[in-house]
Design a protein around this motif. Structure first.
Motif, PDB file in Angstrom:
ATOM      1  N   VAL A 218       0.863  -1.175   0.000  1.00  0.00           N
ATOM      2  CA  VAL A 218       0.000   0.000   0.000  1.00  0.00           C
ATOM      3  C   VAL A 218       0.905   1.232   0.000  1.00  0.00           C
ATOM      4  CG1 VAL A 218      -1.818   1.272   1.187  1.00  0.00           C
ATOM      5  CG2 VAL A 218      -1.822  -1.225   1.261  1.00  0.00           C
ATOM      6  N   ARG A 219       0.681   2.137  -0.945  1.00  0.00           N
ATOM      7  CA  ARG A 219       1.530   3.321  -1.050  1.00  0.00           C
ATOM      8  C   ARG A 219       1.480   4.131   0.251  1.00  0.00           C
ATOM      9  NH1 ARG A 219       0.041   7.139  -3.888  1.00  0.00           N
ATOM     10  NH2 ARG A 219      -2.105   6.546  -4.413  1.00  0.00           N
ATOM     11  N   LEU A 220       2.652   4.588   0.690  1.00  0.00           N
ATOM     12  CA  LEU A 220       2.716   5.351   1.933  1.00  0.00           C
ATOM     13  C   LEU A 220       1.898   6.635   1.837  1.00  0.00           C
ATOM     14  CD1 LEU A 220       6.484   4.894   2.883  1.00  0.00           C
ATOM     15  CD2 LEU A 220       4.499   3.633   3.734  1.00  0.00           C
ATOM     16  N   GLU A 221       1.874   7.248   0.657  1.00  0.00           N
ATOM     17  CA  GLU A 221       1.068   8.454   0.474  1.00  0.00           C
ATOM     18  C   GLU A 221      -0.417   8.142   0.658  1.00  0.00           C
ATOM     19  OE1 GLU A 221       4.721   8.654  -2.156  1.00  0.00           O
ATOM     20  OE2 GLU A 221       3.125   7.184  -1.736  1.00  0.00           O
ATOM     21  N   HIS A 222      -0.807   6.981   0.217  1.00  0.00           N
ATOM     22  CA  HIS A 222      -2.216   6.586   0.341  1.00  0.00           C
ATOM     23  C   HIS A 222      -2.571   6.336   1.810  1.00  0.00           C
ATOM     24  CE1 HIS A 222      -6.008   5.031  -1.278  1.00  0.00           C
ATOM     25  NE2 HIS A 222      -5.925   4.065  -0.382  1.00  0.00           N
ATOM     26  N   LEU A 223      -1.648   5.753   2.560  1.00  0.00           N
ATOM     27  CA  LEU A 223      -1.893   5.551   3.991  1.00  0.00           C
ATOM     28  C   LEU A 223      -2.130   6.890   4.679  1.00  0.00           C
ATOM     29  CD1 LEU A 223       0.812   2.893   4.946  1.00  0.00           C
ATOM     30  CD2 LEU A 223      -1.611   2.525   4.500  1.00  0.00           C
ATOM     31  N   GLY A 224      -1.289   7.875   4.325  1.00  0.00           N
ATOM     32  CA  GLY A 224      -1.465   9.197   4.898  1.00  0.00           C
ATOM     33  C   GLY A 224      -2.807   9.806   4.528  1.00  0.00           C
TER      34      GLY A 224
END
Length: 283
Positions: A218-224
């Motif tokens: 899961v993209r870290l930007e998406h987690l944020g």
């Protein structure tokens, strides 16, 4: 006599789970109830069953809670039907199960595809959901890194040949020879563009705990983005913080998250046990 009692779990304090099939949305959905306390529905990932690694999670969580474990459409002892295997449909099955068990509301925890279903429970059935634990799943398809999306679209039953996943399907499923078709059904159901909707996720009232590995796909930007939609990203020292939480485990992939029980379960228990700040339950 003593040995018989010990083996049955009476002396050890272990109770045998309640097992059954719930008639929901055209399914005969297999479920087990372990332990006692506040209800927690646990939803496995794609191609998984209650047995195997997931059983270890259930054993730990059921020490303090009533854990309701299900085998979702087509998985384990639950036969497949002619309906897409999507988080939306799976969440409707969970809502139907809670109605069948006469449980007004519960906490929902899911891993991978089960985590998508858990989020959809909060979106589609908010009155039935208290808190949600989301283990490694995005709220739209581009939340995965490119390699994951490419790999998922090409996944076939051959990738599982000789694996415990294939063996458990053949051992438990009402259609033991249908594994190849089942894998294709899951992949096809979740192909193409899909999006739960940022506005819908933001509007959910249940606090959410997003748990991920630093290399889980899961993209870290998406987690944020997910965490921010639930009120995260603010300074908790400057203002009341969101009831939602985010954890990113180091040196952890999508698959190895399952082995991090001793790290993750205490965090889950702390989240589920946490009381609302000032009696208010902000997102």
């Amino acid at each position: 006599m003593f040995l018989t009692m010990l083996l049955s779990g009476v002396v050890s304090g272990q109770q045998k789970p309640t097992m059954g099939y719930a008639p929901v949305n055209g399914l005969k959905m297999y479920y087990e109830i372990h332990g006692s306390g506040e209800p927690l529905v646990v939803l496995h990932g794609a191609f998984m069953t209650i047995s195997g690694d997931w059983k270890d999670w259930i054993d730990e969580l059921s020490k303090t809670r009533k854990v309701i474990a299900v085998e979702m459409q087509g998985h384990g002892r639950t036969a497949d039907i002619k309906r897409d295997i999507t988080p939306e449909n799976l969440s409707d099955d969970v809502a139907g199960l809670l109605d069948y068990l006469k449980i007004p509301s519960a906490d929902i925890m899911g891993y991978s595809l089960g985590a998508g279903a858990a989020m959809q429970c909060a979106i589609r059935h908010p009155d039935k959901v208290r808190k949600v634990v989301v283990i490694s799943y995005p709220f739209r398809r581009d939340g995965w890194v490119r390699q994951v999306n490419d790999g998922l679209s090409k996944l076939t039953a051959a990738a599982f040949k000789g694996s415990p996943i294939e063996a458990e399907y053949r051992r438990l499923n009402p259609d033991p020879d249908g594994f190849a078709g089942f894998v294709k059904h899951v992949v096809t159901s979740n192909s193409g563009s899909w999006d739960f909707g940022a506005d819908k996720l933001k509007a959910t009232t249940a606090p959410m705990f997003f748990i991920n590995g630093d290399a889980d796909g899961v993209r870290l930007e998406h987690l944020g983005e997910m965490f921010s939609l639930k009120g995260g990203g603010m300074s908790g020292d400057m203002q009341p913080r969101s009831e939602s939480r985010l954890a990113i485990l180091p040196n952890t992939t999508h698959v190895t998250l399952i082995s991090r029980i001793t790290t993750i379960v205490p965090m889950i228990n702390d989240f589920l046990d946490a009381k609302p700040q000032n009696g208010i339950q902000p997102r």
